[in-house]
Design a protein around this motif. Structure first.
Motif, PDB file in Angstrom:
ATOM      1  N   GLN A   1      49.280  43.997  26.105  1.00  0.00           N
ATOM      2  CA  GLN A   1      48.784  42.589  26.095  1.00  0.00           C
ATOM      3  C   GLN A   1      48.871  41.960  27.571  1.00  0.00           C
ATOM      4  OE1 GLN A   1      51.250  39.161  24.281  1.00  0.00           O
ATOM      5  NE2 GLN A   1      49.556  39.595  22.742  1.00  0.00           N
ATOM      6  N   VAL A   2      48.109  41.569  28.025  1.00  0.00           N
ATOM      7  CA  VAL A   2      47.834  40.747  29.214  1.00  0.00           C
ATOM      8  C   VAL A   2      47.431  39.541  29.414  1.00  0.00           C
ATOM      9  CG1 VAL A   2      47.002  41.291  31.860  1.00  0.00           C
ATOM     10  CG2 VAL A   2      47.454  43.273  30.457  1.00  0.00           C
ATOM     11  N   PRO A   3      48.347  38.536  29.689  1.00  0.00           N
ATOM     12  CA  PRO A   3      47.834  37.038  29.751  1.00  0.00           C
ATOM     13  C   PRO A   3      46.840  36.858  30.714  1.00  0.00           C
ATOM     14  CG  PRO A   3      50.198  37.281  30.311  1.00  0.00           C
ATOM     15  CD  PRO A   3      49.789  38.583  30.188  1.00  0.00           C
ATOM     16  N   PRO A   4      45.373  36.690  30.566  1.00  0.00           N
ATOM     17  CA  PRO A   4      44.684  36.560  31.616  1.00  0.00           C
ATOM     18  C   PRO A   4      44.380  35.254  32.537  1.00  0.00           C
ATOM     19  CG  PRO A   4      43.772  35.604  29.593  1.00  0.00           C
ATOM     20  CD  PRO A   4      45.003  36.294  29.240  1.00  0.00           C
ATOM     21  N   ASN A   5      45.545  34.471  32.111  1.00  0.00           N
ATOM     22  CA  ASN A   5      45.757  33.142  32.990  1.00  0.00           C
ATOM     23  C   ASN A   5      46.685  33.369  34.085  1.00  0.00           C
ATOM     24  OD1 ASN A   5      47.831  33.184  31.001  1.00  0.00           O
ATOM     25  ND2 ASN A   5      48.294  31.007  31.551  1.00  0.00           N
ATOM     26  N   LEU A   6      47.398  34.492  34.386  1.00  0.00           N
ATOM     27  CA  LEU A   6      48.436  34.738  35.293  1.00  0.00           C
ATOM     28  C   LEU A   6      47.569  35.601  36.364  1.00  0.00           C
ATOM     29  CD1 LEU A   6      51.654  35.613  33.076  1.00  0.00           C
ATOM     30  CD2 LEU A   6      50.613  33.377  34.173  1.00  0.00           C
ATOM     31  N   SER A   7      46.639  36.070  36.144  1.00  0.00           N
ATOM     32  CA  SER A   7      45.958  36.488  37.339  1.00  0.00           C
ATOM     33  C   SER A   7      44.416  36.674  37.142  1.00  0.00           C
ATOM     34  CB  SER A   7      46.113  38.192  37.130  1.00  0.00           C
ATOM     35  OG  SER A   7      45.322  38.970  38.148  1.00  0.00           O
ATOM     36  N   GLU A   8      43.491  36.657  38.078  1.00  0.00           N
ATOM     37  CA  GLU A   8      42.109  36.536  37.688  1.00  0.00           C
ATOM     38  C   GLU A   8      41.293  37.829  37.826  1.00  0.00           C
ATOM     39  OE1 GLU A   8      40.126  33.009  39.791  1.00  0.00           O
ATOM     40  OE2 GLU A   8      41.844  31.730  39.202  1.00  0.00           O
TER      41      GLU A   8
ATOM     42  N   TRP B   1      40.547  40.280  36.233  1.00  0.00           N
ATOM     43  CA  TRP B   1      40.438  40.984  34.940  1.00  0.00           C
ATOM     44  C   TRP B   1      39.826  42.376  34.895  1.00  0.00           C
ATOM     45  CZ3 TRP B   1      37.851  35.643  34.217  1.00  0.00           C
ATOM     46  CH2 TRP B   1      38.765  34.759  34.266  1.00  0.00           C
ATOM     47  N   SER B   2      39.032  42.352  35.602  1.00  0.00           N
ATOM     48  CA  SER B   2      38.221  43.646  35.968  1.00  0.00           C
ATOM     49  C   SER B   2      39.351  44.873  35.908  1.00  0.00           C
ATOM     50  CB  SER B   2      37.201  43.977  36.984  1.00  0.00           C
ATOM     51  OG  SER B   2      36.101  42.973  36.743  1.00  0.00           O
TER      52      SER B   2
ATOM     53  N   PRO C   1      41.911  30.631  31.097  1.00  0.00           N
ATOM     54  CA  PRO C   1      40.748  30.523  31.877  1.00  0.00           C
ATOM     55  C   PRO C   1      39.552  30.443  30.556  1.00  0.00           C
ATOM     56  CG  PRO C   1      41.379  32.835  31.118  1.00  0.00           C
ATOM     57  CD  PRO C   1      42.349  31.902  30.725  1.00  0.00           C
ATOM     58  N   SER C   2      38.210  29.886  31.409  1.00  0.00           N
ATOM     59  CA  SER C   2      37.246  29.840  30.517  1.00  0.00           C
ATOM     60  C   SER C   2      36.741  30.777  29.693  1.00  0.00           C
ATOM     61  CB  SER C   2      36.087  29.280  31.406  1.00  0.00           C
ATOM     62  OG  SER C   2      34.888  29.814  30.714  1.00  0.00           O
ATOM     63  N   LEU C   3      36.597  31.014  28.221  1.00  0.00           N
ATOM     64  CA  LEU C   3      35.909  31.935  27.441  1.00  0.00           C
ATOM     65  C   LEU C   3      34.889  32.550  28.039  1.00  0.00           C
ATOM     66  CD1 LEU C   3      37.127  30.704  23.880  1.00  0.00           C
ATOM     67  CD2 LEU C   3      38.359  32.492  25.366  1.00  0.00           C
ATOM     68  N   VAL C   4      34.064  31.701  28.534  1.00  0.00           N
ATOM     69  CA  VAL C   4      32.649  32.140  29.003  1.00  0.00           C
ATOM     70  C   VAL C   4      33.072  33.066  30.065  1.00  0.00           C
ATOM     71  CG1 VAL C   4      30.602  31.539  30.191  1.00  0.00           C
ATOM     72  CG2 VAL C   4      31.496  30.282  28.128  1.00  0.00           C
ATOM     73  N   SER C   5      33.748  32.895  31.229  1.00  0.00           N
ATOM     74  CA  SER C   5      33.999  33.587  32.499  1.00  0.00           C
ATOM     75  C   SER C   5      34.837  34.922  31.847  1.00  0.00           C
ATOM     76  CB  SER C   5      35.055  32.793  33.309  1.00  0.00           C
ATOM     77  OG  SER C   5      34.300  31.689  33.812  1.00  0.00           O
TER      78      SER C   5
ATOM     79  N   SER D   1      34.627  36.328  29.218  1.00  0.00           N
ATOM     80  CA  SER D   1      33.793  37.166  28.256  1.00  0.00           C
ATOM     81  C   SER D   1      32.705  37.882  29.126  1.00  0.00           C
ATOM     82  CB  SER D   1      32.971  36.184  27.114  1.00  0.00           C
ATOM     83  OG  SER D   1      31.963  37.087  26.242  1.00  0.00           O
ATOM     84  N   GLU D   2      32.241  37.226  30.040  1.00  0.00           N
ATOM     85  CA  GLU D   2      31.285  37.811  31.004  1.00  0.00           C
ATOM     86  C   GLU D   2      31.926  38.881  31.695  1.00  0.00           C
ATOM     87  OE1 GLU D   2      30.198  34.458  33.558  1.00  0.00           O
ATOM     88  OE2 GLU D   2      28.765  33.659  32.046  1.00  0.00           O
ATOM     89  N   THR D   3      33.146  38.976  32.224  1.00  0.00           N
ATOM     90  CA  THR D   3      33.953  39.982  32.944  1.00  0.00           C
ATOM     91  C   THR D   3      34.134  41.237  31.731  1.00  0.00           C
ATOM     92  OG1 THR D   3      35.047  38.325  34.448  1.00  0.00           O
ATOM     93  CG2 THR D   3      35.839  40.640  34.001  1.00  0.00           C
ATOM     94  N   VAL D   4      34.505  40.810  30.556  1.00  0.00           N
ATOM     95  CA  VAL D   4      34.583  41.763  29.669  1.00  0.00           C
ATOM     96  C   VAL D   4      33.081  42.565  29.340  1.00  0.00           C
ATOM     97  CG1 VAL D   4      35.136  42.132  27.055  1.00  0.00           C
ATOM     98  CG2 VAL D   4      36.704  40.783  28.541  1.00  0.00           C
ATOM     99  N   SER D   5      32.251  41.854  29.284  1.00  0.00           N
ATOM    100  CA  SER D   5      30.993  42.356  29.056  1.00  0.00           C
ATOM    101  C   SER D   5      30.579  43.198  30.093  1.00  0.00           C
ATOM    102  CB  SER D   5      29.827  41.313  29.049  1.00  0.00           C
ATOM    103  OG  SER D   5      30.029  40.361  27.643  1.00  0.00           O
ATOM    104  N   ARG D   6      30.661  42.899  31.334  1.00  0.00           N
ATOM    105  CA  ARG D   6      30.480  43.739  32.335  1.00  0.00           C
ATOM    106  C   ARG D   6      31.299  44.970  32.358  1.00  0.00           C
ATOM    107  NH1 ARG D   6      30.399  38.786  35.165  1.00  0.00           N
ATOM    108  NH2 ARG D   6      32.179  39.165  35.885  1.00  0.00           N
ATOM    109  N   ALA D   7      32.419  45.231  31.724  1.00  0.00           N
ATOM    110  CA  ALA D   7      33.304  46.407  31.651  1.00  0.00           C
ATOM    111  C   ALA D   7      32.813  47.101  30.275  1.00  0.00           C
ATOM    112  CB  ALA D   7      34.511  46.211  31.416  1.00  0.00           C
TER     113      ALA D   7
END
Length: 88
Positions: free
Chosen positions: A1-8, A10-11, A40-44, A46-52
């Motif tokens: 588990q990684v909190p996405p608000n502590l680092s940007e 995400w990739s 973070p914004s769920l849209v942002s 989600s976009e990063t997750v989709s690119r992966a």
């Protein structure tokens, strides 16, 4: 588990094997552990997750391997989701 608000980065998290960003709820609750860091914004995210080539999905507080009575569990989860004021 990684909190996405502590680092940007995400990739990098996804490349390292992250498969759980934790319970994030932007606009609903703050991060009570690190309140100075906004979700973070769920849209942002989600976009990063989709690119992966992965999918950002709602996180349920139950894992399939712990379900012993599937029909009862599905009935309960369906009811709980309908009754919840925070629908995914």
């Amino acid at each position: 588990q990684v909190p996405p608000n502590l680092s940007e980065d995400w990739s990098a998290m996804l490349e390292a094997g992250c498969n759980d960003f934790g319970g994030i709820s932007p606009g609903v609750t703050p991060d009570y552990v690190s309140p100075e860091k906004a979700w973070p914004s769920l849209v942002s995210l989600s976009e990063t997750v989709s690119r992966a080539n992965k999918m950002l999905l709602p996180r349920l507080p139950i894992y399939a391997s712990y379900i012993q009575d599937y029909d009862t569990c599905i009935t309960w989860l369906s009811f709980a989701r309908k009754a919840s004021p925070l629908r995914a």
